[in-house]
Design a protein around this motif. Sequence first.
Motif, PDB file in Angstrom:
ATOM      1  N   THR A  60       0.785  -1.290  -0.006  1.00 37.89           N
ATOM      2  CA  THR A  60       0.062  -0.180  -0.021  1.00 37.89           C
ATOM      3  C   THR A  60       0.934   1.236   0.021  1.00 37.89           C
ATOM      4  OG1 THR A  60      -1.733  -1.042   1.064  1.00 37.89           O
ATOM      5  CG2 THR A  60      -1.852   1.170   1.097  1.00 37.89           C
ATOM      6  N   LEU A  61       1.876   1.123   0.630  1.00 37.00           N
ATOM      7  CA  LEU A  61       2.765   2.472   0.741  1.00 37.00           C
ATOM      8  C   LEU A  61       3.774   2.672  -0.193  1.00 37.00           C
ATOM      9  CD1 LEU A  61       3.336   2.425   4.503  1.00 37.00           C
ATOM     10  CD2 LEU A  61       1.808   3.869   3.571  1.00 37.00           C
ATOM     11  N   LYS A  62       4.086   1.784  -0.987  1.00 35.28           N
ATOM     12  CA  LYS A  62       4.784   1.913  -2.297  1.00 35.28           C
ATOM     13  C   LYS A  62       4.288   3.115  -3.221  1.00 35.28           C
ATOM     14  CE  LYS A  62       6.767  -2.546  -3.123  1.00 35.28           C
ATOM     15  NZ  LYS A  62       7.070  -3.618  -3.959  1.00 35.28           N
ATOM     16  N   PRO A  63       5.437   3.975  -3.292  1.00 34.10           N
ATOM     17  CA  PRO A  63       5.087   5.203  -4.112  1.00 34.10           C
ATOM     18  C   PRO A  63       4.570   5.015  -5.422  1.00 34.10           C
ATOM     19  CG  PRO A  63       7.622   4.780  -3.943  1.00 34.10           C
ATOM     20  CD  PRO A  63       6.836   3.900  -3.143  1.00 34.10           C
ATOM     21  N   VAL A  64       3.838   5.940  -6.106  1.00 38.33           N
ATOM     22  CA  VAL A  64       3.065   5.633  -7.445  1.00 38.33           C
ATOM     23  C   VAL A  64       4.218   5.924  -8.575  1.00 38.33           C
ATOM     24  CG1 VAL A  64       1.265   6.207  -8.930  1.00 38.33           C
ATOM     25  CG2 VAL A  64       0.899   6.072  -6.431  1.00 38.33           C
ATOM     26  N   LYS A  65       4.331   4.974  -9.305  1.00 39.39           N
ATOM     27  CA  LYS A  65       5.338   5.239 -10.531  1.00 39.39           C
ATOM     28  C   LYS A  65       4.667   5.938 -11.679  1.00 39.39           C
ATOM     29  CE  LYS A  65       8.423   1.390  -9.609  1.00 39.39           C
ATOM     30  NZ  LYS A  65       8.915  -0.058 -10.103  1.00 39.39           N
ATOM     31  N   ARG A  66       5.385   6.584 -12.337  1.00 36.82           N
ATOM     32  CA  ARG A  66       4.810   7.377 -13.669  1.00 36.82           C
ATOM     33  C   ARG A  66       4.273   6.105 -14.452  1.00 36.82           C
ATOM     34  NH1 ARG A  66       5.993  12.758 -14.055  1.00 36.82           N
ATOM     35  NH2 ARG A  66       7.652  13.393 -12.704  1.00 36.82           N
ATOM     36  N   THR A  67       3.340   6.602 -15.234  1.00 39.18           N
ATOM     37  CA  THR A  67       2.808   5.196 -16.373  1.00 39.18           C
ATOM     38  C   THR A  67       3.306   5.885 -17.781  1.00 39.18           C
ATOM     39  OG1 THR A  67       0.840   6.460 -16.221  1.00 39.18           O
ATOM     40  CG2 THR A  67       1.103   4.710 -14.963  1.00 39.18           C
ATOM     41  N   ILE A  68       3.460   6.983 -17.895  1.00 32.58           N
ATOM     42  CA  ILE A  68       4.046   7.669 -19.308  1.00 32.58           C
ATOM     43  C   ILE A  68       4.949   8.646 -19.124  1.00 32.58           C
ATOM     44  CG2 ILE A  68       1.465   7.422 -20.331  1.00 32.58           C
ATOM     45  CD1 ILE A  68       1.156  10.489 -19.779  1.00 32.58           C
ATOM     46  N   GLY A  69       5.791   8.850 -20.035  1.00 28.78           N
ATOM     47  CA  GLY A  69       6.727   9.939 -19.946  1.00 28.78           C
ATOM     48  C   GLY A  69       7.995   9.355 -19.434  1.00 28.78           C
ATOM     49  N   PHE A  70       8.703   9.941 -18.735  1.00 26.89           N
ATOM     50  CA  PHE A  70      10.047   9.616 -18.128  1.00 26.89           C
ATOM     51  C   PHE A  70       9.817   8.761 -16.907  1.00 26.89           C
ATOM     52  CE2 PHE A  70      10.868  13.991 -19.650  1.00 26.89           C
ATOM     53  CZ  PHE A  70      12.101  13.912 -20.364  1.00 26.89           C
ATOM     54  N   PHE A  71      10.742   7.789 -16.728  1.00 28.76           N
ATOM     55  CA  PHE A  71      10.922   6.888 -15.636  1.00 28.76           C
ATOM     56  C   PHE A  71      10.973   7.602 -14.484  1.00 28.76           C
ATOM     57  CE2 PHE A  71      12.203   4.140 -19.332  1.00 28.76           C
ATOM     58  CZ  PHE A  71      11.240   3.480 -19.275  1.00 28.76           C
ATOM     59  N   GLY A  72      10.241   7.082 -13.353  1.00 31.27           N
ATOM     60  CA  GLY A  72      10.524   7.605 -12.080  1.00 31.27           C
ATOM     61  C   GLY A  72       9.189   7.450 -11.235  1.00 31.27           C
ATOM     62  N   TYR A  73       8.832   8.456 -10.410  1.00 29.90           N
ATOM     63  CA  TYR A  73       7.756   8.475  -9.548  1.00 29.90           C
ATOM     64  C   TYR A  73       6.741   9.658  -9.702  1.00 29.90           C
ATOM     65  CZ  TYR A  73      10.284   4.610  -7.614  1.00 29.90           C
ATOM     66  OH  TYR A  73      10.752   3.488  -7.041  1.00 29.90           O
ATOM     67  N   LYS A  74       5.482   9.377  -9.590  1.00 31.18           N
ATOM     68  CA  LYS A  74       4.432  10.395 -10.204  1.00 31.18           C
ATOM     69  C   LYS A  74       4.533  11.561  -9.095  1.00 31.18           C
ATOM     70  CE  LYS A  74      -0.273  10.910 -11.711  1.00 31.18           C
ATOM     71  NZ  LYS A  74      -1.506  10.099 -11.897  1.00 31.18           N
ATOM     72  N   HIS A  75       4.479  11.420  -7.642  1.00 31.97           N
ATOM     73  CA  HIS A  75       4.476  12.143  -6.825  1.00 31.97           C
ATOM     74  C   HIS A  75       5.915  12.264  -5.988  1.00 31.97           C
ATOM     75  CE1 HIS A  75       0.113  11.887  -7.876  1.00 31.97           C
ATOM     76  NE2 HIS A  75       0.182  10.529  -7.327  1.00 31.97           N
ATOM     77  N   ASN A  76       6.641  13.108  -6.160  1.00 30.08           N
ATOM     78  CA  ASN A  76       7.862  13.295  -5.473  1.00 30.08           C
ATOM     79  C   ASN A  76       8.437  14.758  -5.206  1.00 30.08           C
ATOM     80  OD1 ASN A  76      10.077  12.013  -4.300  1.00 30.08           O
ATOM     81  ND2 ASN A  76      11.183  12.072  -6.100  1.00 30.08           N
ATOM     82  N   LYS A  77       7.366  15.685  -5.064  1.00 27.49           N
ATOM     83  CA  LYS A  77       7.549  17.135  -4.433  1.00 27.49           C
ATOM     84  C   LYS A  77       7.693  17.051  -3.092  1.00 27.49           C
ATOM     85  CE  LYS A  77       5.512  19.088  -8.625  1.00 27.49           C
ATOM     86  NZ  LYS A  77       4.574  20.103  -9.412  1.00 27.49           N
ATOM     87  N   PRO A  78       8.498  18.007  -2.402  1.00 29.12           N
ATOM     88  CA  PRO A  78       8.712  18.048  -0.994  1.00 29.12           C
ATOM     89  C   PRO A  78       7.392  17.968  -0.132  1.00 29.12           C
ATOM     90  CG  PRO A  78      10.198  19.339  -2.031  1.00 29.12           C
ATOM     91  CD  PRO A  78       9.188  18.958  -3.172  1.00 29.12           C
ATOM     92  N   TYR A  79       6.299  18.667  -0.829  1.00 33.55           N
ATOM     93  CA  TYR A  79       5.140  18.698  -0.056  1.00 33.55           C
ATOM     94  C   TYR A  79       3.946  17.753  -0.416  1.00 33.55           C
ATOM     95  CZ  TYR A  79       3.908  21.128  -4.242  1.00 33.55           C
ATOM     96  OH  TYR A  79       3.770  21.583  -5.748  1.00 33.55           O
ATOM     97  N   GLN A  80       4.547  16.746  -1.347  1.00 37.33           N
ATOM     98  CA  GLN A  80       3.380  15.768  -1.754  1.00 37.33           C
ATOM     99  C   GLN A  80       3.522  14.451  -1.174  1.00 37.33           C
ATOM    100  OE1 GLN A  80       4.296  15.676  -5.935  1.00 37.33           O
ATOM    101  NE2 GLN A  80       2.170  16.230  -6.687  1.00 37.33           N
ATOM    102  N   CYS A  81       2.414  13.821  -0.774  1.00 36.60           N
ATOM    103  CA  CYS A  81       2.596  12.393  -0.401  1.00 36.60           C
ATOM    104  C   CYS A  81       2.652  11.444  -1.564  1.00 36.60           C
ATOM    105  CB  CYS A  81       1.158  11.908   0.064  1.00 36.60           C
ATOM    106  SG  CYS A  81       0.946  10.237   0.636  1.00 36.60           S
ATOM    107  N   VAL A  82       3.883  10.542  -1.348  1.00 34.78           N
ATOM    108  CA  VAL A  82       4.164   9.954  -2.421  1.00 34.78           C
ATOM    109  C   VAL A  82       3.419   8.813  -2.804  1.00 34.78           C
ATOM    110  CG1 VAL A  82       6.613  10.206  -2.067  1.00 34.78           C
ATOM    111  CG2 VAL A  82       5.758   8.358  -0.799  1.00 34.78           C
ATOM    112  N   VAL A  83       2.089   8.612  -1.936  1.00 41.25           N
ATOM    113  CA  VAL A  83       1.518   7.440  -2.340  1.00 41.25           C
ATOM    114  C   VAL A  83       0.003   7.969  -2.927  1.00 41.25           C
ATOM    115  CG1 VAL A  83       0.008   5.586  -0.959  1.00 41.25           C
ATOM    116  CG2 VAL A  83       2.112   6.095  -0.255  1.00 41.25           C
TER     117      VAL A  83
END
Length: 258
Positions: free
Chosen positions: A55-78
């Motif tokens: 459940t707590l695994k961060p959401v990955k990007r589905t399109i575009g660059f590889f990485g994680y969808k929510h990774n800004k300092p004020y964002q919940c990565v989940v």
Amino acid sequence: MNNYQEERMKELFGTLPQNRNMDWDAVTPVIDFEFSRHADPVRARKKNIKRAVKTLKPVKRTIGFFGYKHNKPYQCVVTGVDCRNQDYGDLKREYLLDDRGRTIQFTPWTGVIPGRGRPMSGTYCPQALQLFKLLSEWMEQEERENERGFFRQMRKKGVSFIPIKKPAEKPQTPLASKWGEAFIEAEKDGIPIVRVPDSVGRNRISMLIFDYDYINGVGTDGRPYGHAETINEYMEQEQSQEQMFDAAFDTAMREAYQ
């Protein structure tokens, strides 16, 4: 979550049939975590750990660059929610403040468990952080039980452990305690020690040999050791010291066995 994302979330949330004609200011995520109902508490905890990590695994990007969808300092990565105005309650004191009460950033990991994967720039919303706290408690319980089961596992492998009580050290007399340190320091400084054993090989007599010229670092004429003109003198002193040691040893042996 920036303003566009927040407005978009409110818009999507408002299109749901059950939410039409309702008025609200913001949307906050709720993590619906299903706890295991297994009768065995150990297996139930293992399943809860597995589900929490998933459940707590961060959401990955589905399109575009590889990485994680929510990774800004004020964002919940989940969930991607903006955490700047979220109410963390008691979790704030435990995870978001240091010992002096200053605000700190909670750092989630890509593998959820600290040390697995790599640290992220984002954070957890209150619901995700509460689940992370439960996960940490479950893992601590798991670790404690694994430690208790260590001897049982070793027994199955044919390995047993026998407790051994070391003999108590023989107490030293005040004189031995006092002068023992002196002999240790003498050995460190290179001061010769003559030891005379008894008939069974135990140390019976010990003598410290002090050469005051050596201690003061000068020859008999006041010049420092190592001076070119004192080499022959130094060699002569070494020879005389050896003769003195031999004589002292012979005298000590005669006195010891009279």
